[in-house]
Write an enzyme that holds these catalytic residues in place. Structure first.
Site, mmCIF file in Angstrom:
data_model
loop_
_atom_site.group_PDB
_atom_site.id
_atom_site.type_symbol
_atom_site.label_atom_id
_atom_site.label_comp_id
_atom_site.label_asym_id
_atom_site.label_seq_id
_atom_site.Cartn_x
_atom_site.Cartn_y
_atom_site.Cartn_z
ATOM 1 N N ARG A 45 46.910 -15.232 91.833
ATOM 2 C CA ARG A 45 47.986 -14.234 91.827
ATOM 3 C C ARG A 45 47.463 -12.820 91.577
ATOM 4 N NH1 ARG A 45 52.519 -12.313 88.441
ATOM 5 N NH2 ARG A 45 54.419 -12.310 89.720
ATOM 6 N N ILE A 71 56.610 -8.043 93.390
ATOM 7 C CA ILE A 71 56.176 -9.436 93.465
ATOM 8 C C ILE A 71 57.021 -10.187 92.444
ATOM 9 C CG2 ILE A 71 54.238 -8.890 91.914
ATOM 10 C CD1 ILE A 71 52.754 -11.292 93.010
ATOM 11 N N SER A 72 57.690 -11.248 92.871
ATOM 12 C CA SER A 72 58.586 -11.987 91.981
ATOM 13 C C SER A 72 57.813 -12.655 90.848
ATOM 14 C CB SER A 72 59.343 -13.059 92.764
ATOM 15 O OG SER A 72 60.212 -12.488 93.716
ATOM 16 N N GLN A 73 58.514 -12.905 89.748
ATOM 17 C CA GLN A 73 57.880 -13.612 88.640
ATOM 18 C C GLN A 73 57.491 -15.013 89.098
ATOM 19 O OE1 GLN A 73 61.931 -13.704 86.511
ATOM 20 N NE2 GLN A 73 60.781 -15.301 85.439
#
Length: 222
Positions: A45, A71-73
């Protein structure tokens, strides 16, 4: 729950960070699909996060990536991926490439991923990043995600990573019978809907409260 085997910890110190992320943020909150867990454990990530935010790369929060996008969790990425019910033969459409992290997770599981991004620079950066990581089963398009990508429809699953205020009809049409649409819908009060398409109807399987950036696109008025 035991995690699947991963790369050598000594060769890559971020492996331990990913292990902890999966155990504490993903498994602990109820995501348990082995393929999803393996994908989140495998994809680095930090390679998708701006240099200035590297210390937060594995934190349980969304992060800005520029151009008004995020960027999503990790938990939301895992939840959406599990909700898509992917198999190794799946053909998936992603609306909103962003930094490319969700596309990488999908590509670890599905046979083919088609991803659409409306911001040209984000699309180029994501493609460069994903190709550098060796992904060869991802297809890229710069364009209006509201319209989907009809050329390669139907899709076994469609994931939307930005929120329209209604379900885009083109996406419903491009979803295969038996497939799942995972989409945040709404403006102030959004919900992440998981929809299953049958031969006669579109069934709501579940929905949770979320907060996504708005969907952008010429057809949508942005």
């Amino acid at each position: 729950m035991d995690l699947p085997p991963t790369n050598d910890f000594c060769a890559d110190p971020t492996v331990a960070l990913r292990q902890r992320m999966v155990k504490q943020q993903i498994i602990a909150r109820g995501v348990n699909d082995p393929a999803v867990l393996a994908a989140l454990q495998q994809v680095p990530r930090h390679r998708f996060v701006p240099d200035s935010l590297q210390n937060l790369a594995y934190a349980d929060q969304p992060l800005t990536i520029g151009y008004g996008q995020t960027i999503s969790q990790p938990y939301i990425v895992a939840y959406m991926t599990e909700a898509a019910h992917l198999t190794p033969s799946s053909k998936v459409l992603e609306i909103g490439t962003g930094c490319g992290y969700q596309a990488a997770i999908l590509a670890e599981i599905a046979q083919e991923v088609f991803t659409v991004e409306v911001v040209p620079e984000l699309a180029r950066q994501a493609r460069d990043r994903l190709e550098a990581l060796g992904y060869q089963n991802i297809h890229y398009k710069i364009g209006d995600g509201y319209q989907g990508w009809s050329e390669f429809a139907p899709y076994d699953a469609i994931l939307v990573t930005a929120a329209p205020d209604h379900r885009p009809q083109p996406l419903l049409q491009q979803l295969a019978v038996g497939g799942h649409l995972v989409i945040p819908v709404g403006t102030v009060g959004q919900r992440l809907e998981v929809l299953h398409k049958t031969s006669t109807d579109l069934e709501m399987e579940k929905a949770i409260a979320v907060r996504f950036v708005p969907l952008q696109g010429h057809s949508y008025g942005f």
